[in-house]
Design a protein around this motif. Structure first.
Motif, short mmCIF file in Angstrom:
data_model
loop_
_atom_site.label_atom_id
_atom_site.label_comp_id
_atom_site.label_asym_id
_atom_site.label_seq_id
_atom_site.Cartn_x
_atom_site.Cartn_y
_atom_site.Cartn_z
N ASN A 1 0.82 -1.22 0.00
CA ASN A 1 0.00 0.00 0.00
C ASN A 1 0.85 1.27 0.00
O ASN A 1 0.35 2.34 -0.33
N CYS A 2 2.11 1.16 0.40
CA CYS A 2 3.00 2.33 0.41
C CYS A 2 3.45 2.70 -1.00
O CYS A 2 3.98 3.79 -1.21
N ILE B 1 4.11 3.19 7.98
CA ILE B 1 3.13 2.14 8.27
C ILE B 1 2.77 2.19 9.75
O ILE B 1 3.66 2.22 10.61
N SER C 1 0.12 4.21 5.60
CA SER C 1 -0.51 2.90 5.42
C SER C 1 -0.86 2.37 6.81
O SER C 1 0.02 2.15 7.64
N LYS D 1 -3.72 4.83 2.86
CA LYS D 1 -4.32 3.55 2.50
C LYS D 1 -4.56 2.81 3.82
O LYS D 1 -3.73 2.86 4.73
#
Ligand code: NAD
Ligand code: ZN
Length: 346
Positions: free
Chosen positions: A163-164, A242, A265, A289
């Protein structure tokens, strides 16, 4: 058979329950050979989601097919199989669009009646609905230890890193060095980042992170996190961050750590909705995300494990028989004995 049953908020016990049987032609029954407690199980027991006990807990397990319904064509008795946390049907509109984790005809294992009432895998045996769609064979060369985390920890870590949308040379900060954060660090290596900065408050987990792909570690109990991240990124902030803790403070820190145009993320689960620093995100032209892990990556991850490109076995700090579930749960929940993951063998 023995199974870990959630009896009420804060209450989970190992007890004798009836063995599952094939209920639909598309079901299989598997004999569980390795299973683990996920932090999401702890959240379920803690009442993060409206619980509806009693039910058998657990969504991270692998096993051997013991019985198959009449419509099952891909699997037969004796096959070693990996199972995702949610037994997706593969046929509904959400599944056909690749959103397997949001299957319209399935629910997560081990989450109770509020969530579809599919008994979980912290047990000797488990019924897997939609078996042909959701299960995958485990390559003969892989041990149970190598295959166990493909369904949840690696899938979630890979999802968080993917997602990154990193390019080679990007910088990444991972908040949380639990099994999920460690798997995110490990999977992030596939994108070729120049720095992977891992942040936690437990030194043993940070040091494990160095072995799994982190280039830098920050112990948030001893050091100011944000100035250190700025120092490591020449004052720019990271390309991506994250959140793998599930705490408002680390969401805030992750947003703060981002550079211009960065990506946040989030995979941590929260006890409910939280205050979110949307203004800070906007001012950085950053994006976000978030979600439950995308289950369509299991096959890709199994291939990467088989090829030796991913190895989550260092997460296993404890091995115990399922009969010791209650002891294992306490150690895992309280993060005693430098635990990361407990492999339970029924
Ligand atoms: P974990 O509790 O083992 O890891 C969280 C880590 O955060 C711990 O190591 C803890 O020491 C650390 N931490 C706590 N406070 C911190 C702080 N202020 N700064 C930095 N680190 C801090 O949990 P896990 O098993 O790694 O799972 C992480 C989260 O992901 C959980 O919320 C879990 O429910 C969730 N999860 C989400 C998905 C998904 O699909 N999105 C799947 C599996 C797990
Ligand atoms: Zn989980």
């Amino acid at each position: 058979m023995l199974a870990a049953v959630m009896k009420g908020v804060g209450q989970v016990v190992l007890e004798e329950v009836p063995e599952p049987v094939v209920q639909k032609p598309t079901d299989v029954i598997i004999k569980v050979t390795a299973t683990a407690i996920c932090t999401s199980d702890v959240h379920i027991v803690d009442g993060y989601f409206p619980p509806s006990p009693p039910f058998i807990l657990g969504h991270e397990f692998i096993g051997v097919v013991r019985a198959a319904g009449s419509a099952v064509t891909r699997f037969k008795e004796g096959d070693r199989v990996a199972v995702p946390p949610l037994p997706f049907c593969g046929a509904c509109d959400n599944c056909r669009e690749g959103n397997l984790g949001q299957c319209m005809h399935a629910a997560p294992f081990g989450s109770g009646a509020t969530w579809g009432n599919i008994p979980g895998g912290l047990a000797d045996y488990v019924r897997v609905p939609h078996a042909d769609s959701c299960m995958m064979e485990i390559p003969a060369a892989l041990s149970d230890e190598q295959a166990l985390f493909v369904g949840d920890m690696l899938t979630t870590g890979y999802f968080a890193a993917d997602n990154c949308a990193m390019k080679p040379g990007d910088t990444l900060a991972v908040f949380g060095a639990g099994p999920v954060g460690l798997c995110a660090v490990h999977a992030a290596r596939l994108s070729g980042p120049s720095r992977v900065i891992l942040i936690d408050i437990l030194q043993n987990r940070l040091e494990l992170g160095l072995k799994m792909g982190a280039t830098d570690i920050i112990n948030a109990a001893e050091e100011d996190v944000l100035p250190k991240i700025m120092e490591l990124t020449n004052g720019r902030g990271v390309s991506a961050a994250i959140e793998a803790v599930g705490h408002p403070a680390t969401v805030g820190a992750a947003v703060q750590s981002l550079g211009a145009g960065g990506v946040l993320s989030v995979v941590g689960l929260f006890p409910g909705n939280i205050d979110f620093p949307i203004q800070t995100l906007l001012m950085k032209n950053a994006s976000m995300k978030i979600g439950l892990a995308s289950l369509d990556n299991m096959r890709r991850l199994m291939t990467l494990v088989e090829a030796g490109k991913l190895d989550a076995t260092p997460l296993i700090t404890h091995r115990m028989p399922l009969a010791d579930f209650e002891k294992a749960y306490t150690i895992f929940e309280k993060k005693e004995e430098n635990v990361v993951k407990v492999l339970l063998e029924p």
